[in-house]
Design a protein around this motif. Structure first.
Motif, short mmCIF file in Angstrom:
data_model
loop_
_atom_site.label_atom_id
_atom_site.label_comp_id
_atom_site.label_asym_id
_atom_site.label_seq_id
_atom_site.Cartn_x
_atom_site.Cartn_y
_atom_site.Cartn_z
N ASP B 34 26.20 76.36 93.21
CA ASP B 34 25.04 76.42 92.34
C ASP B 34 25.35 76.92 90.93
N ASP B 35 26.59 77.33 90.70
CA ASP B 35 26.95 77.78 89.35
C ASP B 35 26.59 76.70 88.35
N GLU B 36 26.12 77.11 87.21
CA GLU B 36 25.80 76.13 86.19
C GLU B 36 26.79 76.23 85.06
N PHE B 37 26.94 75.13 84.36
CA PHE B 37 27.71 75.17 83.14
C PHE B 37 26.89 75.99 82.16
N GLU B 38 27.50 77.03 81.60
CA GLU B 38 26.71 77.97 80.81
C GLU B 38 26.59 77.55 79.35
N GLU B 39 25.53 78.04 78.76
CA GLU B 39 25.33 77.87 77.33
C GLU B 39 26.43 78.63 76.59
N PHE B 40 27.04 78.03 75.59
CA PHE B 40 28.07 78.74 74.83
C PHE B 40 27.42 79.74 73.89
#
Lengths: 428, 108
Positions: B34-40
Motif C-alpha cells: 500500500d505504500d504510495e509514491f510520495e510527493e517530492f
C-alpha cells in the motif's frame, strides 16, 4: 494576529494582482494557519450564512473564498466526506478562473488538486470505517482529469507561460489516484491525450519531480500489464513481441525514474527499485552490493534470489520463492521473480559445463544428475526438455542429439553472458 | 486536514519536515503493498542530487562494463570450489568415474 475574512479577501486580491501562484496556493490550503482563524470567526459556518459575502470579490473568487471557509470548517469538525464535497466545488470554481489564465496559476492548481486527493483519501478511510460507500478517490480522479483537460488545451498562452506545463504533474496525480483504487486502466484516456498532443514540450524539459513521478507510473502500468498479458496465453503465443514491448518499456521508464529521482527521496527510490531490480535481473543485470546496501528492505527481500542465480542453486531459489510467496504476490512481484528461475537453471547447467571442463559434448544424464543434486526430481526425458528449452531461449548455444542422448555445445561462447542476450524479455 | 491528521496519508504530505526525520527507521522495516509514491519536497533539482552523478560517462543502467557501477553484467563465475559445486562434481564423478562420459556409456 488572526486573519479575519476581510483580511483574507484582501490577501487573495493581492496574490491575484501580483499573479503570485505560490501565495495563492498557500491561501487556498486548508492546513494553512489562517484556515483555523476563519473557522473560529464563523463558528459553524454554513452556506446560507456565508452567502452574504457573494460579490465581495471578483467572480469566481467570492465563491472560492466562501468554499474555502466551508472546507476548513468541515475539516476542523472532522467531516471528511463533506470537506471533500465542498473542496470539489472549490476546485470547479477555480477551474473557471484557471482556464482563462496562464501558467502562473499552476502552483495553486497543483496544491488544490493535491488537497482534493488527500481529502478523498481521508473521506474514503472514514467511510470504510463506518461501512459506507467509499468512492471519493474515483470522484477525485474525475475532477483532476478535468483540470488535466484545461492544462492540455491551452492554445492561447505564450509557450513559456503555458498551462501545458502542468500536464505531467496532473497526469501523475490522476494515475496515483487510480492506482489507489486499483482502477489503473482508467488512466488510459489521459495517456492517449498526452500522446496525441504533439505540441507539449518534451518531458525532459519539465521539473524533475514531474518527470520522475510520471515515469514511475508509466513504468508501473507497463509492469502490471505484463503480468496481465500472461493470462492471455494464446494471444502471447501468437504475438510474443507484445510482452517484449511492455516489459522493455517498464524497464526503460523505471530506469529513468530511478536515475532522475532525488537521492534524498529514499522511499520513492526504494519504490522504483522494488520493480526495477527484478526486471533488470531478467536482463542479466544484477544489482551491485553497493546499491542493495542503500535499501535494506530490498536487500532482505531480493538478495536470496540474487545469490541463488549467481550460484545456479535452484533449490535455494525455489525455497525463497515459496517462503515469500504471499509477500511477493501482494507486491505484484511473484510472476517476475518466478520467470527469473530460468536464469537460475541456466546457472546450474553452466556449472555442469564447467565441471565437464567446458566440453562441447555433455551427456544429458549429466544435466539430469545436476538437477537431482539440486533436489529437482525429474526423469531424464524431462531433463532433456529443460535443456531443449535453454537452447531454444538461447541461454545455451548448441543442439541435442536425441538418439545419443548427448548435448553438443558451441565451441565458443556456449553460455553467452545473460546481459548479451538479444531481446531478453521476448522469450521469458 | 491539520485536524484529521490521525489519518495516515495526510501526515506524509502536510508535515514533510518532522516526518522525514523519523523515516530511516521505517525504511529499514517493510516494503508495503500500500505504500504510495510520495510527493517530492522540492519541484526540481540538478544531476548532482541524483544517481546520475555516480555514472562515469555511461548511460543510466548500462551496468559496470558500460560505466554504471550500480549494476553487474559480468558475474558468471568459473570458480567451482564452493560447496554446491563440489557436491555436484562428486555426484557426477560417481556416475562417470573417468570424467569424460561417452555416448556408449550413456546408452546402456
Amino acid at each position: 494576529m488572526p486573519v479575519d475574512f476581510s483580511t483574507y479577501i484582501t490577501q487573495l486580491n493581492d496574490a491575484l494582482a501580483q499573479e503570485n501562484g505560490a501565495v495563492l496556493a498557500y491561501l487556498l490550503r486548508p492546513t494553512s494557519p489562517h484556515g483555523k482563524d476563519l473557522v473560529k470567526e464563523f463558528r459553524d459556518a454554513t452556506r446560507p450564512l456565508l452567502n452574504r459575502y457573494k460579490g465581495s470579490m471578483v467572480s469566481p473568487w467570492d465563491e472560492i473564498a466562501i468554499q474555502y471557509v466551508l472546507v476548513c470548517t468541515h475539516v476542523a469538525k472532522r467531516r471528511p466526506g463533506d470537506a471533500f464535497q465542498e473542496h470539489t466545488t472549490l476546485v470547479s470554481q477555480f477551474l473557471r478562473f484557471f482556464q482563462e489564465n496562464r501558467g502562473w496559476t499552476l502552483p495553486a492548481l497543483f496544491s488544490i488538486l493535491r488537497d482534493l486527493r488527500d481529502l478523498a483519501y481521508d473521506a474514503d478511510f472514514h467511510a470504510r470505517y463506518n461501512s459506507q460507500k467509499s468512492d471519493f478517490m474515483e470522484e477525485a480522479a474525475r475532477v483532476i482529469s478535468k483540470a488535466f483537460t484545461h492544462c492540455i488545451t491551452d492554445r492561447m498562452s505564450p509557450p513559456d507561460q503555458s498551462r501545458k506545463w502542468g500536464v505531467y504533474y496532473v497526469a501523475g496525480l490522476i494515475m496515483k489516484s487510480y492506482f489507489k483504487v486499483k482502477r489503473i486502466s482508467l488512466s488510459k484516456n489521459i495517456l492517449r491525450a498526452l500522446q496525441a498532443n504533439a505540441d507539449i514540450p518534451p518531458l525532459s524539459a519539465f521539473p524533475r519531480s514531474h518527470q520522475v513521478t510520471y515515469r514511475y507510473y508509466i513504468g508501473m502500468i507497463n509492469f502490471l500489464n505484463e503480468d496481465y498479458t500472461n493470462v492471455h496465453y494464446t494471444f502471447l503465443i501468437l504475438f510474443p513481441p507484445v510482452r517484449l514491448t511492455v516489459a522493455f518499456k517498464a524497464e526503460q521508464e523505471l530506469t529513468l525514474a530511478f536515475y532522475h529521482c532525488h537521492v534524498g527521496a529514499d522511499a520513492n527510490q526504494k519504490r522504483i527499485l522494488t520493480y526495477l531490480i527484478p526486471l533488470r535481473i531478467l536482463k542479466g543485470h544484477l544489482p551491485a552490493e553497493e546499491l542493495l546496501q542503500r535499501f535494506p528492505a530490498l536487500k532482505e527481500l531480493l538478495s536470496p534470489f540474487i545469490s541463488a542465480i549467481r550460484q545456479g542453486d535452484i533449490a535455494a531459489f525455489d525455497r525463497t520463492l515459496e517462503n515469500n510467496e504471499r509477500r511477493l504476490v501482494e507486491l505484484n512481484l511473484w510472476l517476475t521473480l518466478e520467470k527469473a528461475r530460468e536464469l537460475c537453471m541456466r546457472g546450474l547447467f553452466r556449472r555442469v559445463w564447467i565441471v565437464a571442463e567446458k566440453s562441447t559434448r555433455i551427456p544429458i544424464s549429466m544435466f539430469h544428475c545436476s538437477l537431482r543434486v539440486s533436489g529437482i526430481d525429474v526423469t531424464q526425458e524431462e531433463a532433456e526438455c529443460f535443456v531443449a528449452n535453454m537452447i531454444y531461449k538461447k541461454f545455451m548455444l548448441g543442439y541435442i542429439s536425441h538418439e545419443k542422448q548427448m548435448v553438443v555445445l558451441a565451441a565458443n561462447n556456449a553460455f553467452p553472458r545473460l546481459a548479451d542476450r538479444q531481446a531478453p524479455f521476448a522469450l521469458m | 486536514m491539520s485536524s484529521s491528521s490521525s489519518a495516515p496519508k495526510a501526515n506524509e504530505e502536510s508535515k514533510p519536515v518532522d516526518q522525514q526525520k523519523q523515516e530511516p527507521l521505517a525504511q529499514l522495516g517493510m516494503l508495503e503493498e500500500d505504500d504510495e509514491f510520495e510527493e517530492f519536497e522540492v519541484a526540481d533539482w540538478d544531476d548532482s542530487q541524483t544517481d546520475l552523478a555516480h555514472l562515469s560517462g555511461g548511460a543510466p543502467g548500462a551496468a559496470k562494463t558500460g560505466g554504471d557501477k550500480l549494476w553487474e553484467d559480468n558475474w558468471d563465475d568459473d570458480d567451482i570450489e564452493e560447496e554446491f559445486s563440489v557436491q555436484l562434481r562428486n555426484e557426477l564423478a560417481k556416475m562417470n568415474p573417468k570424467g569424460g562420459a561417452t555416448a556408449e556409456t550413456m546408452e546402456q
